[in-house]
Design an enzyme around this catalytic site. Structure first.
Site, PDB file in Angstrom:
ATOM      1  N   LYS A   1       0.841  -1.198   0.000  1.00  0.00           N
ATOM      2  CA  LYS A   1       0.000   0.000   0.000  1.00  0.00           C
ATOM      3  C   LYS A   1       0.885   1.262   0.000  1.00  0.00           C
ATOM      4  CE  LYS A   1      -2.718  -1.896   3.320  1.00  0.00           C
ATOM      5  NZ  LYS A   1      -3.918  -2.164   4.163  1.00  0.00           N
TER       6      LYS A   1
ATOM      7  N   TYR B   1     -12.360  -3.314  -1.529  1.00  0.00           N
ATOM      8  CA  TYR B   1     -12.720  -3.299  -0.100  1.00  0.00           C
ATOM      9  C   TYR B   1     -14.235  -3.277   0.102  1.00  0.00           C
ATOM     10  CZ  TYR B   1      -7.852  -2.528   1.357  1.00  0.00           C
ATOM     11  OH  TYR B   1      -6.513  -2.665   1.615  1.00  0.00           O
TER      12      TYR B   1
ATOM     13  N   PHE C   1     -14.264   3.015   9.737  1.00  0.00           N
ATOM     14  CA  PHE C   1     -12.925   3.361   9.243  1.00  0.00           C
ATOM     15  C   PHE C   1     -12.871   3.450   7.719  1.00  0.00           C
ATOM     16  CE2 PHE C   1     -12.907  -1.309   9.740  1.00  0.00           C
ATOM     17  CZ  PHE C   1     -12.484  -1.718   8.487  1.00  0.00           C
TER      18      PHE C   1
ATOM     19  N   ARG D   1      -0.442 -14.691   5.229  1.00  0.00           N
ATOM     20  CA  ARG D   1      -1.136 -14.016   6.342  1.00  0.00           C
ATOM     21  C   ARG D   1      -0.299 -14.097   7.624  1.00  0.00           C
ATOM     22  NH1 ARG D   1      -5.855 -10.892   5.610  1.00  0.00           N
ATOM     23  NH2 ARG D   1      -6.705 -11.714   7.531  1.00  0.00           N
TER      24      ARG D   1
ATOM     25  N   THR E   1      -3.855  -7.253  11.635  1.00  0.00           N
ATOM     26  CA  THR E   1      -4.093  -5.913  11.073  1.00  0.00           C
ATOM     27  C   THR E   1      -3.361  -4.805  11.812  1.00  0.00           C
ATOM     28  OG1 THR E   1      -6.278  -6.650  10.371  1.00  0.00           O
ATOM     29  CG2 THR E   1      -5.940  -4.275  10.451  1.00  0.00           C
TER      30      THR E   1
ATOM     31  N   ARG F   1       4.150  -6.487   9.629  1.00  0.00           N
ATOM     32  CA  ARG F   1       3.507  -5.391  10.361  1.00  0.00           C
ATOM     33  C   ARG F   1       4.124  -5.211  11.738  1.00  0.00           C
ATOM     34  NH1 ARG F   1      -2.479  -7.345   8.424  1.00  0.00           N
ATOM     35  NH2 ARG F   1      -2.689  -6.037   6.564  1.00  0.00           N
TER      36      ARG F   1
ATOM     37  N   ASN G   1      -0.890  -0.084   7.610  1.00  0.00           N
ATOM     38  CA  ASN G   1      -0.250  -1.349   7.973  1.00  0.00           C
ATOM     39  C   ASN G   1       0.474  -1.982   6.787  1.00  0.00           C
ATOM     40  OD1 ASN G   1      -2.446  -2.091   6.513  1.00  0.00           O
ATOM     41  ND2 ASN G   1      -3.427  -3.300   8.109  1.00  0.00           N
TER      42      ASN G   1
END
Ligand code: CMP
Length: 136
Positions: free
Chosen positions: A11, A51, A59, A87, A93, A104, A114
């Site tokens: 991201k 999303y 959020f 994962r 998260t 993270r 994150n």
């Protein structure tokens, strides 16, 4: 062991903080293969598609603003049980709660910023890969 493909997004915070190489090397060191990779930029439409399950959550508007704030990188990774393996490598998260050793846990102190997204199931991986790599 089932060979799976999964989608990872680096991201805009990962790109701005120049962490692309360090994050990708975690996946490569583990033995996962990079099958495809491309730069992209989230539009509002793309954020809403990817999303969709989060639209309406408190959020969501902040999430949309964050993911649209700069360039990002989409990656298809492949390997044994790749969805669960990735994962575990990225951690939960919230970077505050993520264990050291996870991506993270080592690089984020935020619930929102994150750094990475990874598909949470093989069905999500199939759906998300089609969004970011429609020709594959
Ligand atoms: P990601 O794994 O990409 O999936 C949804 C994203 O929404 C998540 O990473 C975070 O960037 C963001 N997110 C999830 N929960 C929260 C929250 N409680 N507050 C702010 N952002 C969140």
């Amino acid at each position: 062991m089932t060979t799976q493909q999964t989608l990872v997004l680096l991201k805009p915070d990962a790109v701005k903080r120049q962490l692309i190489g360090q994050i990708l090397s975690r996946f490569e060191q583990k033995g996962l293969k990079i099958i495809n990779l491309r730069w992209f930029r989230f539009t509002q439409e793309l954020a809403r598609q990817h999303y969709a399950e989060h639209i309406g959550k408190p959020f969501y508007s902040g999430l949309e603003e964050y993911v649209m704030s700069g360039a990002a990188v989409a990656v298809i990774l492949e390997g044994p049980e790749a969805v669960a393996v990735v994962r575990r490598l990225i951690g939960p998260t919230n970077g505050v709660e993520a264990s050291p050793g996870t991506i993270r846990g080592d690089f984020s102190l935020s619930n929102q910023q994150n750094l990475v997204h990874a598909s949470d199931s093989s069905a999500s991986a199939e759906r998300e890969i089609k969004i970011f790599f429609p020709a594959v």
